[in-house]
Every structure is written in C-alpha cells, then in structure tokens.
Scaffold this motif. Structure first.
Motif, PDB file in Angstrom:
ATOM      1  N   ARG A  82       1.205  -1.312  -0.459  1.00 30.15           N
ATOM      2  CA  ARG A  82       0.723   0.404   0.143  1.00 30.15           C
ATOM      3  C   ARG A  82       0.695   0.983  -0.172  1.00 30.15           C
ATOM      4  O   ARG A  82       0.741   2.249  -0.648  1.00 30.15           O
ATOM      5  CB  ARG A  82      -0.429   0.154   0.903  1.00 30.15           C
ATOM      6  N   LYS A  83       1.824   0.490   1.034  1.00 27.60           N
ATOM      7  CA  LYS A  83       2.801   2.409   1.161  1.00 27.60           C
ATOM      8  C   LYS A  83       3.188   2.919  -0.632  1.00 27.60           C
ATOM      9  O   LYS A  83       3.039   3.730  -0.557  1.00 27.60           O
ATOM     10  CB  LYS A  83       4.185   2.631   1.675  1.00 27.60           C
ATOM     11  N   LYS A  84       2.929   1.751  -1.138  1.00 24.65           N
ATOM     12  CA  LYS A  84       4.207   1.589  -2.043  1.00 24.65           C
ATOM     13  C   LYS A  84       3.504   1.721  -3.823  1.00 24.65           C
ATOM     14  O   LYS A  84       3.782   2.996  -4.267  1.00 24.65           O
ATOM     15  CB  LYS A  84       5.256   0.632  -3.162  1.00 24.65           C
ATOM     16  N   LEU A  85       1.968   2.112  -3.973  1.00 27.37           N
ATOM     17  CA  LEU A  85       0.878   2.265  -4.547  1.00 27.37           C
ATOM     18  C   LEU A  85       0.371   3.523  -4.253  1.00 27.37           C
ATOM     19  O   LEU A  85       0.359   4.294  -5.254  1.00 27.37           O
ATOM     20  CB  LEU A  85       0.108   1.131  -4.571  1.00 27.37           C
ATOM     21  N   VAL A  86       0.659   3.985  -2.979  1.00 27.62           N
ATOM     22  CA  VAL A  86      -0.292   5.109  -2.805  1.00 27.62           C
ATOM     23  C   VAL A  86       1.703   6.385  -2.988  1.00 27.62           C
ATOM     24  O   VAL A  86       0.551   7.631  -3.893  1.00 27.62           O
ATOM     25  CB  VAL A  86       0.233   5.555  -1.727  1.00 27.62           C
ATOM     26  N   LYS A  87       2.035   6.023  -3.052  1.00 23.61           N
ATOM     27  CA  LYS A  87       2.935   6.853  -4.281  1.00 23.61           C
ATOM     28  C   LYS A  87       3.116   6.668  -5.197  1.00 23.61           C
ATOM     29  O   LYS A  87       3.602   8.298  -5.894  1.00 23.61           O
ATOM     30  CB  LYS A  87       4.298   6.417  -2.899  1.00 23.61           C
ATOM     31  N   VAL A  88       3.220   5.573  -5.708  1.00 26.63           N
ATOM     32  CA  VAL A  88       3.503   5.593  -7.398  1.00 26.63           C
ATOM     33  C   VAL A  88       1.879   6.156  -8.128  1.00 26.63           C
ATOM     34  O   VAL A  88       2.361   6.671  -9.350  1.00 26.63           O
ATOM     35  CB  VAL A  88       3.626   4.032  -7.630  1.00 26.63           C
ATOM     36  N   PHE A  89       0.861   5.813  -7.124  1.00 25.43           N
ATOM     37  CA  PHE A  89      -0.441   6.349  -8.082  1.00 25.43           C
ATOM     38  C   PHE A  89      -0.703   7.715  -7.132  1.00 25.43           C
ATOM     39  O   PHE A  89      -1.749   8.514  -7.219  1.00 25.43           O
ATOM     40  CB  PHE A  89      -1.186   5.456  -8.152  1.00 25.43           C
ATOM     41  N   GLU A  90       0.234   8.580  -6.816  1.00 27.80           N
ATOM     42  CA  GLU A  90       0.090   9.863  -6.049  1.00 27.80           C
ATOM     43  C   GLU A  90      -0.572  11.037  -6.401  1.00 27.80           C
ATOM     44  O   GLU A  90      -2.340  11.262  -5.787  1.00 27.80           O
ATOM     45  CB  GLU A  90       1.179  10.496  -5.301  1.00 27.80           C
ATOM     46  N   PRO A  91      -0.744  10.620  -7.850  1.00 29.14           N
ATOM     47  CA  PRO A  91      -1.161  11.778  -8.420  1.00 29.14           C
ATOM     48  C   PRO A  91      -3.238  11.451  -8.483  1.00 29.14           C
ATOM     49  O   PRO A  91      -3.815  12.490  -8.494  1.00 29.14           O
ATOM     50  CB  PRO A  91      -1.292  11.977 -10.132  1.00 29.14           C
ATOM     51  N   TRP A  92      -3.164  10.472  -8.076  1.00 27.56           N
ATOM     52  CA  TRP A  92      -5.142  10.438  -8.272  1.00 27.56           C
ATOM     53  C   TRP A  92      -5.304   9.199  -7.406  1.00 27.56           C
ATOM     54  O   TRP A  92      -6.231   8.484  -7.725  1.00 27.56           O
ATOM     55  CB  TRP A  92      -4.648   9.746  -9.635  1.00 27.56           C
ATOM     56  N   TYR A  93      -3.949   8.477  -7.017  1.00 30.37           N
ATOM     57  CA  TYR A  93      -4.865   7.405  -5.911  1.00 30.37           C
ATOM     58  C   TYR A  93      -5.960   7.950  -5.385  1.00 30.37           C
ATOM     59  O   TYR A  93      -7.446   6.855  -4.933  1.00 30.37           O
ATOM     60  CB  TYR A  93      -3.902   7.511  -5.051  1.00 30.37           C
ATOM     61  N   PHE A  94      -5.960   8.613  -4.259  1.00 34.99           N
ATOM     62  CA  PHE A  94      -7.100   9.042  -4.077  1.00 34.99           C
ATOM     63  C   PHE A  94      -8.109  10.036  -4.466  1.00 34.99           C
ATOM     64  O   PHE A  94      -9.280   9.989  -3.753  1.00 34.99           O
ATOM     65  CB  PHE A  94      -6.732   9.897  -2.190  1.00 34.99           C
ATOM     66  N   ILE A  95      -7.911  10.274  -5.297  1.00 36.70           N
ATOM     67  CA  ILE A  95      -9.238  11.362  -6.174  1.00 36.70           C
ATOM     68  C   ILE A  95     -10.502   9.677  -6.435  1.00 36.70           C
ATOM     69  O   ILE A  95     -10.810   9.917  -6.719  1.00 36.70           O
ATOM     70  CB  ILE A  95      -8.427  11.888  -7.262  1.00 36.70           C
ATOM     71  N   HIS A  96      -9.664   8.643  -6.817  1.00 39.81           N
ATOM     72  CA  HIS A  96     -10.436   7.501  -7.612  1.00 39.81           C
ATOM     73  C   HIS A  96     -10.768   6.042  -6.841  1.00 39.81           C
ATOM     74  O   HIS A  96     -11.279   5.326  -7.128  1.00 39.81           O
ATOM     75  CB  HIS A  96      -9.608   7.333  -8.972  1.00 39.81           C
ATOM     76  N   ASN A  97     -10.090   6.204  -6.150  1.00 38.59           N
ATOM     77  CA  ASN A  97     -10.276   5.235  -4.554  1.00 38.59           C
ATOM     78  C   ASN A  97     -10.798   5.859  -3.848  1.00 38.59           C
ATOM     79  O   ASN A  97     -10.277   6.432  -2.692  1.00 38.59           O
ATOM     80  CB  ASN A  97      -9.058   4.200  -4.045  1.00 38.59           C
ATOM     81  N   ASP A  98     -11.509   4.924  -2.761  1.00 37.45           N
ATOM     82  CA  ASP A  98     -12.536   5.294  -1.164  1.00 37.45           C
ATOM     83  C   ASP A  98     -11.543   4.487  -0.441  1.00 37.45           C
ATOM     84  O   ASP A  98     -12.217   3.198  -0.009  1.00 37.45           O
ATOM     85  CB  ASP A  98     -13.487   5.206  -1.585  1.00 37.45           C
ATOM     86  N   GLU A  99     -10.664   4.349   0.068  1.00 36.44           N
ATOM     87  CA  GLU A  99     -10.698   3.196   1.239  1.00 36.44           C
ATOM     88  C   GLU A  99     -11.844   3.069   2.370  1.00 36.44           C
ATOM     89  O   GLU A  99     -11.282   2.098   3.004  1.00 36.44           O
ATOM     90  CB  GLU A  99      -9.120   3.167   1.336  1.00 36.44           C
TER      91      GLU A  99
END
Length: 156
Positions: free
Chosen positions: A93-110
């Motif tokens: 998760r730490k890696k994916l949040v960093k790599v997909f940072e520009p859109w991770y929390f815009i398009h995903n609802d944890e």
C-alpha cells in the motif's frame, strides 16, 4: 549477473512506476480487455480496483491473465489480495499510494470495503530496452537475452 537478474533490473526500470497496460481476462472462453494502471514490484504487477468490477469477477473465475502494451507482454496468475488497509497489504500500500499519488485518493475510497488490490504473479513475459530483448520465465527464474530492435512505429 545472469540474464534473469538483468531482466529484473530492466523490469524495475520500465515498470516500477505507474504504467498503463491492457489487461486481458477470460470467462467462459470469452476474452475481455481493458486498460489499467499497474506497478511492478518483486516479480508481480499490482492493480488498484474494486471487488465488484468485471475484471475482478473474471479473475475470481479464471486467474490466468495477460498484460500488454506496445511490444511488452506478460502472462501471470492474478489474485485479489484484499483491501488496502488489511495488515498484510501495509508494505505494498505504501508503494502504491506513492506511485499512484496523482490520482490514488481521487479515484479510490479506502473506506469502501469493496476496494481491493490485485496481485499478478508473473509466469512468463517479454520486454526490451536499449536494443536488448528479454524473454523471461519467472517460474524458473530464467531469461533469454537477445538483440532486439522494435521496428513498429507507435503514433501518439
């Protein structure tokens, strides 16, 4: 350094970032393809998605998948590894949040229990870089290295 180890360095250079692939799945012998953002880490590609998507339903039925973009192509075994906040997913998760940072929390609802990660453990694949092609067998950790020039013109 052997050819497989060299190919893993190339894989990390090419795909250890946000990279878009066509993901192919099948259900009842009917293929289905869609583009996904993927990230390569330690022999697997990771995709962020939701459990109720068609791709996850198809993976639950048939775990054999393929990824392709330009001349790169890979086959592997896909698995829903669960929710991003599951304890076992902490490191990825730490890696994916960093790599997909520009859109991770815009398009995903944890906070949505249906959110999940798909891990695709590679079995076979092909990539190239700097005039060298690598045909990889991830299961046996072997790679054939050869001269390769892509002669297809990609229009963007």
């Amino acid at each position: 350094m052997n050819s497989f180890d060299e190919s893993m360095i190339v894989m990390n250079e090419l795909f250890g970032k946000d990279y878009q692939f066509a993901l192919a799945t099948t259900i009842n012998d009917m293929p289905s393809i869609r583009f996904v953002d993927a990230f390569f880490d330690k022999g697997s590609f990771y995709i962020v998605t939701y459990d109720n998507t068609q791709k996850v339903k198809e993976i639950n039925t048939n775990k054999n998948v393929s990824l392709c973009n330009e001349m790169y192509n890979f086959s592997g075994i896909a698995k829903n590894i669960g929710h991003p906040l599951d304890k076992k997913n902490h490191e990825i998760r730490k890696k994916l949040v960093k790599v997909f940072e520009p859109w991770y929390f815009i398009h995903n609802d944890e906070s949505d229990e249906k959110m999940c990660y798909i891990e695709i453990k590679m079995t076979h694949g092909f990539c190239y870089k700097d005039g060298i092609g690598y045909k990889m067998d991830f299961i046996n950790k072997k790679a054939k290295k050869f001269s390769f020039e892509c002669d297809i013109v990609f229009v963007k």
